[in-house]
Design an enzyme around this catalytic site. Sequence first.
Site, short mmCIF file in Angstrom:
data_model
loop_
_atom_site.label_atom_id
_atom_site.label_comp_id
_atom_site.label_asym_id
_atom_site.label_seq_id
_atom_site.Cartn_x
_atom_site.Cartn_y
_atom_site.Cartn_z
N HIS A 177 -29.66 17.02 -58.46
CA HIS A 177 -29.18 15.86 -57.73
C HIS A 177 -29.75 14.59 -58.36
O HIS A 177 -30.91 14.57 -58.78
CB HIS A 177 -29.63 15.96 -56.27
CG HIS A 177 -29.01 14.93 -55.35
ND1 HIS A 177 -27.66 14.65 -55.34
CD2 HIS A 177 -29.56 14.12 -54.40
CE1 HIS A 177 -27.41 13.73 -54.42
NE2 HIS A 177 -28.54 13.37 -53.86
N CYS A 200 -22.97 12.68 -57.65
CA CYS A 200 -24.20 11.91 -57.46
C CYS A 200 -24.66 11.24 -58.74
O CYS A 200 -25.21 10.13 -58.73
CB CYS A 200 -25.30 12.81 -56.91
SG CYS A 200 -25.69 14.21 -57.99
N ASN A 260 -29.97 7.45 -51.37
CA ASN A 260 -29.11 8.60 -51.61
C ASN A 260 -27.65 8.16 -51.59
O ASN A 260 -27.35 6.99 -51.32
CB ASN A 260 -29.37 9.66 -50.53
CG ASN A 260 -29.08 11.07 -51.01
OD1 ASN A 260 -28.41 11.27 -52.02
ND2 ASN A 260 -29.56 12.06 -50.30
#
Length: 399
Positions: A340, A162, A364
């Site tokens: 994240h 990520c 995301n």
Amino acid sequence: MSTNINTLVTKKMNFGTKRAMASYAVWALISFAVLSLGSCRYAEDEDSARNLFKLWQKEYEVQYDSYLQAEEKFHVFWDNIKYINNLNKEYSGETEFALNHFAAMTTKEFKQKILMPKRQPPVFDESRYIRDRLGRDIPDSFDWVEKGRVTPVKDQGDVGTCWAFSAVENIEGQWIAAGQKMTNLSVEQVVECDSNVDHSGNSTHADCGVFGGWPYLAYQYVMKAGGMETGEDYSYCCGLGGKPGTCSICPAAGYNWTLCGDPTWFCNMTQSCGAKINPKKFVPGLKVVDWKAIDEDENTIAEQMMTIGPLSVAMDATLLQHYHKGVFDPIFCSKTALDHAVLLVGWGVEKDLFSTKPYWRVKNSWGAKWGENGYFRMLRGSGICGINTAVTTAVLQKP
């Protein structure tokens, strides 16, 4: 209120050919996920859960190597049905949760595979920070997606990359802001080639490929590399989970075993950075020359985002596994244990008869089927989940 998946599928399958039946099965899964939210629930009996598991496997093209593995995953799936029902009851529709492609993962597996090891927000030298308010009026809503400054939603797959997606997507936004055409840049290049380590501040940080990293270190890598290839020339392959195009990359040169842990025991140098990177294919004119951090004040963040473009942020995302829609305002969430990285693209205000909820809109890297078409909304104004503690942006060379 409980919805029976068998009834739902039967009603819809009385009208077509075998080909239509397959299509209706997928429709039933999607519809059931929507209908089961709010005051409704997934049926929790075993027969309904098994039928839903089969539909879920078809929708997400999931296959298992053995009956025993499938049984193990079914029981995880069944437990998650109950957990999701409890979440929807607990949050009373304010935030809605549903089955998605993480539905057969335990919370522990989700943390290990998808998220990064939890870490404290970095502290930078004061010269790095943008802290000044610009004095601009902050409108009720603002969205860089609507303004054409955000590339399509991508999927990191089953690895902790990520950080690279967040950094690269910030650079993509800066490239568009410089008057260039929308370009998907190579996340894989950053994952495979970046092993930067930062010994400054209160702790040491490192980029660890598929095991996590930091967007600000990714900017530093791109600065040293001298540029980036496109996502088409250097395509993403490390997180595809065995699907066609998967690669078994070796750690980047300089991989820090102490900070990152043991790398994967299997790798293929011909699929790794040294064999694949081609500076001749770097996007002409795209150079990162610096990077900045933004103050934690959320009004400052909003003002700077209006000026700069989409911003890289980090947060505690543990409870996002089953998120479906709504303003995410978790009851338990850490502001200091980040795991994240995502992309802040805008904000807005959700209003009803009884409340007003200001929110951030966040891109995301879990695919377009997750959440609100790959995005989620996060409560704005109180630093929920530490989303305001590690806000950074690349600075590109002016054309």
